[in-house]
Design an enzyme around this catalytic site. Sequence first.
Site, PDB file in Angstrom:
ATOM      1  N   GLY A  16      28.919  -9.052  -4.372  1.00 60.94           N
ATOM      2  CA  GLY A  16      30.126  -7.915  -4.071  1.00 60.94           C
ATOM      3  C   GLY A  16      31.448  -8.359  -4.623  1.00 60.94           C
ATOM      4  O   GLY A  16      32.156  -7.629  -5.100  1.00 60.94           O
ATOM      5  N   THR A  42      24.524 -16.065  -3.561  1.00 60.49           N
ATOM      6  CA  THR A  42      23.452 -16.307  -2.734  1.00 60.49           C
ATOM      7  C   THR A  42      22.297 -15.559  -3.534  1.00 60.49           C
ATOM      8  O   THR A  42      21.206 -16.349  -4.072  1.00 60.49           O
ATOM      9  CB  THR A  42      23.378 -15.746  -1.210  1.00 60.49           C
ATOM     10  N   CYS A  43      22.382 -14.571  -3.997  1.00 62.69           N
ATOM     11  CA  CYS A  43      21.438 -13.766  -4.833  1.00 62.69           C
ATOM     12  C   CYS A  43      20.981 -14.528  -6.086  1.00 62.69           C
ATOM     13  O   CYS A  43      19.806 -14.897  -6.223  1.00 62.69           O
ATOM     14  CB  CYS A  43      22.168 -12.383  -4.994  1.00 62.69           C
ATOM     15  N   CYS A  48      17.855 -14.296  -3.733  1.00 68.11           N
ATOM     16  CA  CYS A  48      16.858 -13.196  -4.502  1.00 68.11           C
ATOM     17  C   CYS A  48      16.165 -13.545  -5.741  1.00 68.11           C
ATOM     18  O   CYS A  48      14.969 -13.468  -5.849  1.00 68.11           O
ATOM     19  CB  CYS A  48      17.628 -11.887  -4.703  1.00 68.11           C
ATOM     20  N   LYS A  51      14.112 -16.960  -5.628  1.00 67.35           N
ATOM     21  CA  LYS A  51      13.053 -16.592  -4.655  1.00 67.35           C
ATOM     22  C   LYS A  51      11.974 -15.832  -5.231  1.00 67.35           C
ATOM     23  O   LYS A  51      10.573 -16.171  -5.355  1.00 67.35           O
ATOM     24  CB  LYS A  51      13.633 -15.890  -3.417  1.00 67.35           C
ATOM     25  N   ALA A 115      39.343 -21.637  -1.918  1.00 65.01           N
ATOM     26  CA  ALA A 115      40.306 -20.954  -1.520  1.00 65.01           C
ATOM     27  C   ALA A 115      40.374 -20.710  -0.253  1.00 65.01           C
ATOM     28  O   ALA A 115      39.395 -20.413   0.550  1.00 65.01           O
ATOM     29  CB  ALA A 115      40.462 -19.882  -2.505  1.00 65.01           C
ATOM     30  N   TYR A 179      12.725 -12.601   7.392  1.00 65.56           N
ATOM     31  CA  TYR A 179      12.489 -12.202   5.791  1.00 65.56           C
ATOM     32  C   TYR A 179      12.275 -13.847   5.074  1.00 65.56           C
ATOM     33  O   TYR A 179      11.172 -13.746   4.578  1.00 65.56           O
ATOM     34  CB  TYR A 179      14.113 -11.965   5.252  1.00 65.56           C
ATOM     35  N   GLU A 183       8.980 -15.027   3.594  1.00 61.22           N
ATOM     36  CA  GLU A 183       8.696 -15.279   2.088  1.00 61.22           C
ATOM     37  C   GLU A 183       8.462 -16.595   1.498  1.00 61.22           C
ATOM     38  O   GLU A 183       7.516 -16.799   0.804  1.00 61.22           O
ATOM     39  CB  GLU A 183       9.955 -14.584   1.268  1.00 61.22           C
ATOM     40  N   THR A 312      21.791  -7.923  -1.023  1.00 60.68           N
ATOM     41  CA  THR A 312      22.659  -7.986  -2.453  1.00 60.68           C
ATOM     42  C   THR A 312      23.181  -6.382  -2.933  1.00 60.68           C
ATOM     43  O   THR A 312      24.520  -6.269  -3.056  1.00 60.68           O
ATOM     44  CB  THR A 312      21.902  -8.377  -3.510  1.00 60.68           C
ATOM     45  N   HIS A 437      -3.184   9.318 -10.088  1.00 61.52           N
ATOM     46  CA  HIS A 437      -4.313   8.933  -9.467  1.00 61.52           C
ATOM     47  C   HIS A 437      -4.891   7.848 -10.980  1.00 61.52           C
ATOM     48  O   HIS A 437      -4.665   8.271 -12.011  1.00 61.52           O
ATOM     49  CB  HIS A 437      -5.490  10.161  -9.458  1.00 61.52           C
ATOM     50  N   GLU A 442      -0.441   7.001  -4.411  1.00 68.50           N
ATOM     51  CA  GLU A 442      -0.875   8.411  -4.078  1.00 68.50           C
ATOM     52  C   GLU A 442      -1.139   8.797  -2.719  1.00 68.50           C
ATOM     53  O   GLU A 442      -1.195   9.941  -2.374  1.00 68.50           O
ATOM     54  CB  GLU A 442      -1.999   8.845  -5.119  1.00 68.50           C
TER      55      GLU A 442
HETATM   56  P1  NDP Z   1      16.339 -13.336   9.765  1.00 67.45           P
HETATM   57  O1  NDP Z   1      17.368 -12.941  11.086  1.00 67.45           O
HETATM   58  O2  NDP Z   1      15.573 -12.236   9.235  1.00 67.45           O
HETATM   59  O3  NDP Z   1      15.242 -14.220  10.697  1.00 67.45           O
HETATM   60  C1  NDP Z   1      15.710 -15.473  11.455  1.00 67.45           C
HETATM   61  C2  NDP Z   1      14.463 -15.986  12.134  1.00 67.45           C
HETATM   62  O4  NDP Z   1      15.087 -17.125  12.715  1.00 67.45           O
HETATM   63  C3  NDP Z   1      14.043 -14.971  13.197  1.00 67.45           C
HETATM   64  O5  NDP Z   1      12.688 -14.889  13.238  1.00 67.45           O
HETATM   65  C4  NDP Z   1      14.529 -15.731  14.644  1.00 67.45           C
HETATM   66  O6  NDP Z   1      13.881 -15.371  15.722  1.00 67.45           O
HETATM   67  C5  NDP Z   1      14.559 -17.062  14.040  1.00 67.45           C
HETATM   68  N1  NDP Z   1      15.465 -17.963  14.945  1.00 67.45           N
HETATM   69  C6  NDP Z   1      16.829 -17.949  14.920  1.00 67.45           C
HETATM   70  N2  NDP Z   1      17.481 -18.892  15.796  1.00 67.45           N
HETATM   71  C7  NDP Z   1      16.433 -19.679  16.017  1.00 67.45           C
HETATM   72  C8  NDP Z   1      16.154 -20.958  16.567  1.00 67.45           C
HETATM   73  N3  NDP Z   1      17.309 -21.590  17.245  1.00 67.45           N
HETATM   74  N4  NDP Z   1      14.852 -21.412  16.763  1.00 67.45           N
HETATM   75  C9  NDP Z   1      14.102 -20.809  16.424  1.00 67.45           C
HETATM   76  N5  NDP Z   1      13.984 -19.848  15.523  1.00 67.45           N
HETATM   77  C10 NDP Z   1      14.954 -18.973  15.335  1.00 67.45           C
HETATM   78  O7  NDP Z   1      17.298 -14.109   8.910  1.00 67.45           O
HETATM   79  P2  NDP Z   1      16.699 -14.812   7.594  1.00 67.45           P
HETATM   80  O8  NDP Z   1      17.378 -16.137   7.306  1.00 67.45           O
HETATM   81  O9  NDP Z   1      15.200 -14.647   7.440  1.00 67.45           O
HETATM   82  O10 NDP Z   1      17.551 -13.904   6.552  1.00 67.45           O
HETATM   83  C11 NDP Z   1      18.412 -13.416   6.569  1.00 67.45           C
HETATM   84  C12 NDP Z   1      19.017 -12.156   6.157  1.00 67.45           C
HETATM   85  O11 NDP Z   1      18.917 -12.213   4.693  1.00 67.45           O
HETATM   86  C13 NDP Z   1      18.104 -11.162   6.326  1.00 67.45           C
HETATM   87  O12 NDP Z   1      18.274 -10.527   7.680  1.00 67.45           O
HETATM   88  C14 NDP Z   1      18.239 -10.110   5.457  1.00 67.45           C
HETATM   89  O13 NDP Z   1      19.006  -9.197   5.536  1.00 67.45           O
HETATM   90  C15 NDP Z   1      18.479 -11.183   3.889  1.00 67.45           C
HETATM   91  N6  NDP Z   1      17.560 -11.384   3.252  1.00 67.45           N
HETATM   92  C16 NDP Z   1      16.811 -10.316   2.730  1.00 67.45           C
HETATM   93  C17 NDP Z   1      15.644 -10.464   1.897  1.00 67.45           C
HETATM   94  C18 NDP Z   1      14.769  -9.298   0.934  1.00 67.45           C
HETATM   95  O14 NDP Z   1      15.681  -8.383   0.883  1.00 67.45           O
HETATM   96  N7  NDP Z   1      13.774  -9.545   0.555  1.00 67.45           N
HETATM   97  C19 NDP Z   1      15.237 -11.851   1.545  1.00 67.45           C
HETATM   98  C20 NDP Z   1      15.800 -12.901   2.331  1.00 67.45           C
HETATM   99  C21 NDP Z   1      16.913 -12.573   3.230  1.00 67.45           C
HETATM  100  P3  NDP Z   1      14.129 -14.041  16.612  1.00 67.45           P
HETATM  101  O15 NDP Z   1      13.343 -12.956  15.730  1.00 67.45           O
HETATM  102  O16 NDP Z   1      13.356 -14.242  18.114  1.00 67.45           O
HETATM  103  O17 NDP Z   1      15.735 -14.103  16.761  1.00 67.45           O
END
Ligand code: NDP
Length: 447
Positions: A16, A42-43, A48, A51, A115, A179, A183, A312, A437, A442
Site C-alpha cells: 500500500g 509482508t507480501c 504472499c 509462501k 520513522a 489462512y 497454508e 495485499t 471442456h 465448467e
Molecule cells: P487468522 O485470523 O486467519 O487466523 C488466526 C488463527 O489463530 C485462528 O484460527 C485463531 O483461532 C487462532 N488463534 C488466535 N489466537 C489464538 C490463541 N491465543 N491460541 C490459539 N489459537 C489462536 O490469521 P492468520 O495469521 O492466519 O492470517 C492473518 C491474515 O492475513 C488473514 O486474515 C488474511 O487476511 C491474511 N492472509 C491471507 C492469505 C491469503 O490470501 N492466501 C494468506 C495468509 C494471510 P479462532 O478462529 O478461534 O479465533
Amino acid sequence: MSKYDYDLFVIGAGSGGVRAGRLAASLGKKVAVAEEYRPGGTCVIRGCVPKKYLVFGAEFGKALKEAKGYGWSADNVRFDWAVLRDEIQTEVSRLSNIYSNILDKNGADLILERAELTGPHTIKLQDSNREVTARHILIATGGTPFMPPIQGMDHAISSNEAFTLEALPERVMVIGGGYIACEFAGIFAGLGCKTTQVYRGDNLLRGFDEEVRDAVTAGQRLNGINVKFGQSPISVKKIGNGLKVTFEDGIQIGTDLIMMATGRVPNTHGLGLENAGVKLNEKGAVIVDAYSQSSVKHIYAVGDVTDRVNLTPVAIREGAAFIETVYKNNPVAYDHGDIASGVFTMPPAGVVGLSEAQAREKHKDVKVYKTSFRPMKNLLSGSEHRCFMKLITTGKKEKVIGVHIVGDYAAEIIQAVGIAVKAGLTKAQFDATCAVHPTLAEELVTL
Ligand code: NDP
C-alpha cells in the site's frame, strides 16, 4: 515554497505504501517513504510471494508421487531444502530491489530507517536522529504476527522465521486454524515433515463457508497432516533437541518445531501516533473512514494497519484511492465488497461473496447449487482429493452472491468468477455461458 519538507511522508514500504508513494511522486509531489526493514513489506518479504514459492515447491513433491499413474517413474527422489530456501530468498531480494527502484524512478526518497511521529506534522528518523515535516502522512506499516503469551513461547517461531529455517525439522506443529496455519501445515507436510496442525476451534478456517471448511480439513488430512481440534497450547518446553507442548487438557505432544499462526496484529506499537492525536481501536488498528482518513485530517492509513480486509491487493487499491482523494480532487472510497481470495492449501480454496450461513442471515430466498466430485486428473493419479463447488443465489432472478471452490486451480478460477459476482450476474447468465471442456471450472456453468 511549502513550509513542509515533504508533501507526503509514507511510513512503510509495503504494497500500500509503495503504491501511494510512487503515484504521489509521479504527480510531482515531494514524497518520502520510510522503511525500517526491507522494501516490499509482508507480501514480498515474508508473506504472499515466498509462501507461494514454498507451495509450488511442495506441489512438485506431490506431483512426483502422482505421476506414477501417468507412467512416470521417479525413484530415489530427493528434496534439498537449502536450494529452495535460497532460491526463494534470491527472488525476494530481486523483488525488494524493484520496489526500491520504482520509488527512485518516480522521484520519491526511500529512507531506510525507522520513522516515528513526534507531532501532527513531524516525523523523527531514528537512525539519523533527524526530524522532518510533511503536509500529509500515510501510515502503511502493515501487521505483525501475534504470539500468545504462553510459557516457553520463545521456543516457537512465527511465519516470519519459517522462510529461512536452517534445516527442515522432522516433526512440525502448526498452531492455528486460519489462512497462515492451513497454508504452512500444507507446505511443511508437502516438503516431507511429519506435520500436526492444532486448532482450538472445531473446524479449520473459521468464517468461511461450512462446507469449504469441511473440504479443506479433509484435504489437509489426505495430505497426511494430523489435524487436531479443540486444543490450545499452554506451555512449550525444550527437551534435548526437541520440544514438548502441553495442552489445556493436559495432553503433551513432542515436536521439533512449533510455528504459531495465531493471527496478526496491526503494526502501530511505538509509532508515536498518540503524539499526533491519531485514534486506534482496541486491537491497535488505525481507525479510518471510508477514504482511509484517520481521526487527524491530514493523516491517512492503508493496508493491514487499519485491519479492514488484510490482503495485499486491497492495500494497493486503498493506496490508489488515497491518491485520487488527496491529490486528484476525486474522493474515492474503495469498495470492500465481494473481494475474492484464495487459501493456498493443496488443493487450494477460492471464495468470493457470502458463505451460505451469511447469505441465509441476510436474505430470505437463498438457493444453493453444489457439487463434489473426484477430478479426472485424480482418477489416473490415484489421488483421493475431491473438488467441491458451491454457488449461492438469492431472489427470483437468482443473483449469484457467493461462489466457493476447493480444488485444483481454485484460486485462479475464483479471480475470473469474482468479476461475475462483482458485476451482479445471475445463475441464468452463468448457465448461458458455454462450458470449457474438460475442465474443473465448467461445473460452474452446468450446476
Ligand atoms: P487468522 O485470523 O486467519 O487466523 C488466526 C488463527 O489463530 C485462528 O484460527 C485463531 O483461532 C487462532 N488463534 C488466535 N489466537 C489464538 C490463541 N491465543 N491460541 C490459539 N489459537 C489462536 O490469521 P492468520 O495469521 O492466519 O492470517 C492473518 C491474515 O492475513 C488473514 O486474515 C488474511 O487476511 C491474511 N492472509 C491471507 C492469505 C491469503 O490470501 N492466501 C494468506 C495468509 C494471510 P479462532 O478462529 O478461534 O479465533
